[in-house]
Design an enzyme around this catalytic site. Structure first.
Site, PDB file in Angstrom:
ATOM      1  N   CYS A  91     -14.352 -64.319  79.736  1.00  0.00           N
ATOM      2  CA  CYS A  91     -15.377 -63.719  80.225  1.00  0.00           C
ATOM      3  C   CYS A  91     -15.689 -62.478  80.299  1.00  0.00           C
ATOM      4  O   CYS A  91     -14.624 -61.494  80.548  1.00  0.00           O
ATOM      5  CB  CYS A  91     -15.780 -64.488  81.567  1.00  0.00           C
ATOM      6  SG  CYS A  91     -15.922 -63.243  82.886  1.00  0.00           S
ATOM      7  N   GLU A  92     -16.671 -61.905  79.809  1.00  0.00           N
ATOM      8  CA  GLU A  92     -16.708 -60.353  79.615  1.00  0.00           C
ATOM      9  C   GLU A  92     -17.106 -59.513  80.980  1.00  0.00           C
ATOM     10  O   GLU A  92     -16.762 -58.409  81.032  1.00  0.00           O
ATOM     11  CB  GLU A  92     -17.801 -59.807  78.599  1.00  0.00           C
ATOM     12  CG  GLU A  92     -19.132 -60.116  79.140  1.00  0.00           C
ATOM     13  CD  GLU A  92     -20.456 -59.623  78.048  1.00  0.00           C
ATOM     14  OE1 GLU A  92     -19.948 -59.473  76.933  1.00  0.00           O
ATOM     15  OE2 GLU A  92     -21.507 -59.438  78.425  1.00  0.00           O
ATOM     16  N   HIS A  93     -17.065 -60.287  82.185  1.00  0.00           N
ATOM     17  CA  HIS A  93     -17.305 -59.586  83.234  1.00  0.00           C
ATOM     18  C   HIS A  93     -16.155 -59.370  84.151  1.00  0.00           C
ATOM     19  O   HIS A  93     -16.034 -58.566  84.713  1.00  0.00           O
ATOM     20  CB  HIS A  93     -18.393 -60.429  84.181  1.00  0.00           C
ATOM     21  CG  HIS A  93     -19.535 -60.468  83.570  1.00  0.00           C
ATOM     22  ND1 HIS A  93     -20.629 -61.718  83.608  1.00  0.00           N
ATOM     23  CD2 HIS A  93     -20.324 -59.626  82.853  1.00  0.00           C
ATOM     24  CE1 HIS A  93     -21.595 -61.573  82.802  1.00  0.00           C
ATOM     25  NE2 HIS A  93     -21.607 -60.245  82.335  1.00  0.00           N
ATOM     26  N   HIS A  94     -15.192 -60.344  83.809  1.00  0.00           N
ATOM     27  CA  HIS A  94     -13.988 -60.363  84.643  1.00  0.00           C
ATOM     28  C   HIS A  94     -12.662 -60.497  83.755  1.00  0.00           C
ATOM     29  O   HIS A  94     -11.619 -60.235  84.287  1.00  0.00           O
ATOM     30  CB  HIS A  94     -13.960 -61.578  85.437  1.00  0.00           C
ATOM     31  CG  HIS A  94     -14.899 -61.463  86.455  1.00  0.00           C
ATOM     32  ND1 HIS A  94     -16.333 -62.493  86.300  1.00  0.00           N
ATOM     33  CD2 HIS A  94     -15.112 -61.189  87.650  1.00  0.00           C
ATOM     34  CE1 HIS A  94     -16.948 -62.137  87.316  1.00  0.00           C
ATOM     35  NE2 HIS A  94     -16.478 -61.519  88.076  1.00  0.00           N
ATOM     36  N   HIS A 160     -15.084 -71.584  84.147  1.00  0.00           N
ATOM     37  CA  HIS A 160     -14.721 -70.171  84.183  1.00  0.00           C
ATOM     38  C   HIS A 160     -13.815 -70.113  85.341  1.00  0.00           C
ATOM     39  O   HIS A 160     -13.956 -70.297  86.477  1.00  0.00           O
ATOM     40  CB  HIS A 160     -16.114 -69.653  84.500  1.00  0.00           C
ATOM     41  CG  HIS A 160     -17.190 -69.641  83.418  1.00  0.00           C
ATOM     42  ND1 HIS A 160     -17.472 -68.614  82.694  1.00  0.00           N
ATOM     43  CD2 HIS A 160     -17.940 -70.673  82.773  1.00  0.00           C
ATOM     44  CE1 HIS A 160     -18.301 -68.837  81.888  1.00  0.00           C
ATOM     45  NE2 HIS A 160     -18.399 -70.314  81.871  1.00  0.00           N
ATOM     46  N   CYS A 162     -13.137 -67.248  86.460  1.00  0.00           N
ATOM     47  CA  CYS A 162     -13.679 -66.161  87.278  1.00  0.00           C
ATOM     48  C   CYS A 162     -14.353 -66.886  88.494  1.00  0.00           C
ATOM     49  O   CYS A 162     -14.264 -66.412  89.587  1.00  0.00           O
ATOM     50  CB  CYS A 162     -14.410 -65.229  86.693  1.00  0.00           C
ATOM     51  SG  CYS A 162     -16.013 -65.753  85.789  1.00  0.00           S
TER      52      CYS A 162
HETATM   53 ZN    ZN Z   1     -16.505 -63.864  84.715  1.00  0.00          ZN
END
Ligand code: ZN
Length: 203
Positions: A91-94, A160, A162
């Site tokens: 995941c590119e956010h975390h 996910h 995250c």
């Molecule tokens: Zn994430």
């Protein structure tokens, strides 16, 4: 992936010090309050850099090269479906993994893709920093572009870390995304046929 560093550089600066990614991981460890020089962590930057490079190796892979020689002209106009393709992405956010299954279907006009190439195509896009929605769309649009079928359907079911590890979601919650192009978008029966086939074995 083996570094290209020379021994002399290695001796001067210590192992891995000329790899910016390894250096970044070392900083990262230090900033978390750990000692990157302690025994258990000594080779961690090298391992993490190597593993991250593998997990993002899709950036350096070429779709045309992977499909080269695997597009066939066949008189077949029924739905082709490849189910339960394992996916692992970040995941590119975390920068934490999301993983699950991907189901791909299309209705060919003239060309089909060798069946074993579809999971490889999925990997090219999964091995990047991603969001599940974009991953789903990229797979569908690439197939649409490469063989111009009547339509493409892609469904991804993924968990996910995250969400799960941070307690944002319950352990068993699965995110489902889909991309429907061409007849899969226009015709309810086609879409339903695909979704029924996907559901069949998943349950
Ligand atoms: Zn994430």
């Amino acid at each position: 992936m083996k570094g290209k560093r020379s021994n002399s550089v290695q001796n001067l600066r210590g192992p891995g010090f000329d790899d910016p990614l390894e250096g970044a991981v070392r900083t990262f460890i230090r900033e978390l309050g750990e000692d990157p020089a302690r025994d258990g962590l000594l080779r961690t930057p090298q391992r993490v850099a190597q593993s991250l490079r593998f997990l993002t190796s899709g950036y350096h892979q070429d779709v045309d090269k992977v499909l080269n020689g695997a597009l066939y002209e066949v008189a077949y106009d029924e739905m082709v479906i490849v189910k339960d393709i394992e996916i692992f992405s970040l995941c590119e956010h975390h920068l934490l993994p999301f993983f699950g299954r991907c189901h791909v279907a299309y209705i060919p006009t003239k060309k089909v893709i060798g069946l074993s190439k579809i999971p490889r195509l999925v990997d090219i896009f999964a091995r990047r920093l991603q969001v599940q929605e974009r991953l789903t769309t990229q797979i569908a649009e690439t197939i649409m572009e490469k063989i111009q079928p009547l339509g493409v359907g892609v469904v991804i079911e993924a968990k996910h870390l995250c969400m799960i590890m941070r307690g944002v979601e319950k352990q068993n919650s699965v995110a489902v995304t889909s991309a429907m192009l061409g007849v899969f978008r226009k015709e309810i029966e086609t879409r339903e046929e695909f979704l029924a086939l996907v559901r069949k074995r998943s349950e």
